[in-house]
Design an enzyme around this catalytic site. Structure first.
Site, PDB file in Angstrom:
ATOM      1  N   ALA A 241      22.899  30.777 -13.296  1.00 48.13           N
ATOM      2  CA  ALA A 241      22.801  31.049 -14.734  1.00 48.13           C
ATOM      3  C   ALA A 241      23.591  30.015 -15.515  1.00 48.13           C
ATOM      4  O   ALA A 241      24.654  29.579 -15.078  1.00 48.13           O
ATOM      5  CB  ALA A 241      23.325  32.442 -15.055  1.00 48.13           C
ATOM      6  N   ASP A 242      23.063  29.653 -16.651  1.00 50.37           N
ATOM      7  CA  ASP A 242      23.802  28.798 -17.580  1.00 50.37           C
ATOM      8  C   ASP A 242      24.524  29.640 -18.623  1.00 50.37           C
ATOM      9  O   ASP A 242      25.544  29.224 -19.155  1.00 50.37           O
ATOM     10  CB  ASP A 242      22.841  27.818 -18.254  1.00 50.37           C
ATOM     11  CG  ASP A 242      22.353  26.762 -17.288  1.00 50.37           C
ATOM     12  OD1 ASP A 242      22.984  25.701 -17.220  1.00 50.37           O
ATOM     13  OD2 ASP A 242      21.354  27.008 -16.585  1.00 50.37           O
ATOM     14  N   ARG A 243      23.960  30.823 -18.915  1.00 51.05           N
ATOM     15  CA  ARG A 243      24.610  31.734 -19.857  1.00 51.05           C
ATOM     16  C   ARG A 243      24.082  33.147 -19.654  1.00 51.05           C
ATOM     17  O   ARG A 243      22.897  33.352 -19.433  1.00 51.05           O
ATOM     18  CB  ARG A 243      24.367  31.284 -21.296  1.00 51.05           C
ATOM     19  CG  ARG A 243      25.084  32.120 -22.339  1.00 51.05           C
ATOM     20  CD  ARG A 243      24.919  31.549 -23.722  1.00 51.05           C
ATOM     21  NE  ARG A 243      25.498  30.208 -23.842  1.00 51.05           N
ATOM     22  CZ  ARG A 243      25.514  29.510 -24.972  1.00 51.05           C
ATOM     23  NH1 ARG A 243      24.984  30.015 -26.071  1.00 51.05           N
ATOM     24  NH2 ARG A 243      26.067  28.306 -25.013  1.00 51.05           N
TER      25      ARG A 243
END
Length: 259
Positions: free
Chosen positions: A140-142
């Protein structure tokens, strides 16, 4: 770095030593956090599936080439492998930049992961139907307050395919990716990449218009758990994630639903 310099003379040599010292600290911490994510993720997946060995699918690259040396989602696969609990792992090629085929495939071979296989992004559904998959684990990036998760383009597709085949999807990412300032994934600004990436990798006509978002957002309803180094966030009885409660619990020792 400033704390170190406060105790020493602020010379160029001292600055260099301070930066190196902090870099080494960050390296050790990242590997430690990644291994914690790996072990917590392995525990969660084995508990969820009730199996002694599991078949995984992943997308993009989340291994040692993307981190300091162990990995997040691929770190979960490594942790399972260390327990002899990894039956197989399939990596999506991850078009258009092919991080899966260029990087993850390399790591799978280097780690001698059992039955490691590269597949086209569009083959995930067929794989789940014909050969079977026990869990999907992605990076995940965010992660937003409601559990919506931004990751490499194609993750959303993969989550829908997994839901159609009753395959749990786990997000593995550091605690620092939890962004409680964003209520939902609708508020995440998605980067759009140059058309040349699609044209060059797909050998398309040079003048063909392209839409090339770098990321997509997977709705929380398709996610079974969010794995961090501090614990695994799971949905409440009504199916929602309490990411703010988890963040607060790990800064003030209050309870949140974790496992």
């Amino acid at each position: 770095v400033n704390e170190i310099l406060d105790k020493t003379e602020a010379t160029p040599s001292a600055y260099c030593k301070a930066v190196i010292h902090h870099a080494e600290f960050m390296l050790e911490r990242d590997i430690s956090d990644n291994k914690s994510i790996g072990n917590k993720g392995a525990d969660a997946i084995l508990k969820k599936t009730g199996k002694e060995t599991v078949r995984l699918v992943t997308i993009c690259n989340t291994g040692s080439l993307a981190t300091a040396g162990y990995g997040t989602a691929l770190g979960v696969a490594r942790a399972l492998q260390e327990r002899s609990a990894l039956a197989s792992i399939h990596a999506l090629e991850t078009r258009p930049y092919n991080q899966g085929s260029r990087l993850t495939a390399f790591e799978i071979l280097e780690e001698n992961m059992p039955n490691g296989t590269l597949i086209c992004d569009s083959a995930a559904a067929a794989l789940m139907k014909t050969k079977g998959v026990d869990a999907v684990v992605v990076g995940a990036d965010r992660v937003c307050a409601n559990g919506d998760t931004a990751n490499k383009i194609g993750t959303y597709n993969l989550s829908i395919v997994a839901a159609a085949h009753n395959v749990p999807v786990y997000v593995a990412s550091p605690f620092t990716t939890l962004d409680t300032s964003l209520e939902s994934g609708d508020l995440i600004e998605i980067e759009e990449r140059p058309a040349s990436e699609i044209i060059e990798s797909g050998k398309a006509p040079a003048k063909m218009p392209c839409w090339n978002p770098a990321f997509d957002v997977t709705p929380a309803k398709y996610i079974s758990g969010i794995i961090t180094e501090k614990g695994v966030i799971v949905p409440s009885e009504n199916g929602t994630f309490d990411v703010p409660g988890f963040v607060e619990a790990h800064s003030s020792n209050k309870k949140a639903k974790i496992q």
